[in-house]
Scaffold this active site. Sequence first.
Site, PDB file in Angstrom:
ATOM      1  N   SER A 128       0.832  -1.205   0.000  1.00 54.44           N
ATOM      2  CA  SER A 128       0.000   0.000   0.000  1.00 54.44           C
ATOM      3  C   SER A 128       0.865   1.254   0.000  1.00 54.44           C
ATOM      4  CB  SER A 128      -0.851  -0.059   1.275  1.00 54.44           C
ATOM      5  OG  SER A 128      -1.290   1.204   1.631  1.00 54.44           O
ATOM      6  N   TYR A 154      -1.886  -0.575  10.746  1.00 57.83           N
ATOM      7  CA  TYR A 154      -2.168  -1.186   9.440  1.00 57.83           C
ATOM      8  C   TYR A 154      -0.993  -0.951   8.499  1.00 57.83           C
ATOM      9  CZ  TYR A 154      -3.743  -1.487   4.606  1.00 57.83           C
ATOM     10  OH  TYR A 154      -3.810  -1.773   3.262  1.00 57.83           O
ATOM     11  N   LYS A 158       1.906  -3.679   6.653  1.00 62.75           N
ATOM     12  CA  LYS A 158       2.305  -3.773   5.236  1.00 62.75           C
ATOM     13  C   LYS A 158       3.819  -3.621   5.111  1.00 62.75           C
ATOM     14  CE  LYS A 158      -1.636  -4.553   3.509  1.00 62.75           C
ATOM     15  NZ  LYS A 158      -1.915  -5.826   2.851  1.00 62.75           N
TER      16      LYS A 158
END
Length: 337
Positions: A128, A154, A158
């Site tokens: 991302s 989050y 990643k």
Amino acid sequence: MPTILVTGSSGYIGSHTLLELFDSRMNVICIDNGSNSYNKRVYKHIGKIAGKSRISRYSLNLSTDKKELDEIFDTHAIDYCIHFAALKSVGESIDEPLLYYQNNLLSTLNLLECFKKYDCKGMIFSSSATVYSPNQQMPLTEESKVGMDLSNPYARTKYFVEEILKDYCKANPIFKCIILRYFNPIGSHSSRTLDENPKGIPQNLMPNILQVLNGDDEEQVFNIYGNDYNTPDGTCIRDYIHVEDVANAHAKAIHKLTRMNETDSNCITYNIGTGKGTSVLEIITTLEKCTNKKLNYEFKPRRQGDLGVVYCDNKKAMKELLWKPKYTIEDALSNYK
Ligand code: NAD
């Protein structure tokens, strides 16, 4: 044709990618536990669109169901994996960091163990734009700084998975890995049956806007956080990309995996965006034009951690994956009619 394991296959990007893979006549095995998608309904729509009476699919939790995962690898000779499955809500990850680390990291580790045991040749990982460190020069290239001062767990999941994959690739030089850093996928297949349809409160821009635009409650308002950014209309700018262009990048990345040779690095990262920025207000005015509806919105103060402008340089993906985004923002928003 190679056999591809797709995790997170009934989610928003996974479901659109399945159509691309079926279109290229690949053998596909699907895994999704339905934690953020409606498995049955999605596979039914995919089957209808792709003209497939049977989709090979499993419902299991990749982070906990190791035995079942091993059985899938034992049953099917899996050549490559596209690993979409992850929890993706920034807000929820701040409230429930352990859930995010457990789900997103353990799922990947369990897959890597199976790749090693069953000689899987390579994978594509859904990363991302959130892995990029804040306050850098735009556009972001794959060489821009990552991992420092990330604003939420989050994003860190990643970033950590990217680092794990680099280590795995170093230790296993025959294995090939492509990391795709998506920017902001929007839109849907023209049938409108594969929309972004998260369980719980939506976090991404479009499901949020659509809830207000199409909702029955006339009092409902869409909040725009910040209209005092250093941008032409004061609202945040992001690199929105049609989800079908994102899906197509995976088909191209599979071809790239099959072409990678010893002179290539065995772990390559690509930005998947259009390379152009669009503001929240521009999205809203275009959507209003496309749908002939008015959106009820109001401005709120900036949210902590939000950046004013984020967009990417996508030249590396265009050159090396032989991929090119086809759709405009209008194309993506017209599908919401
Ligand atoms: P999504 O939530 O629609 O799809 C993810 C799917 O994974 C869901 O169907 C969910 O049920 C499944 N899943 C989650 N954890 C699982 C587990 N432990 N075992 C089995 N299945 C599990 O999300 P999406 O928008 O399709 O995103 C796909 C990937 O792309 C994710 O990894 C996400 O972090 C990443 N990504 C998404 C965006 C975006 O804006 N949509 C942007 C950048 C990166």
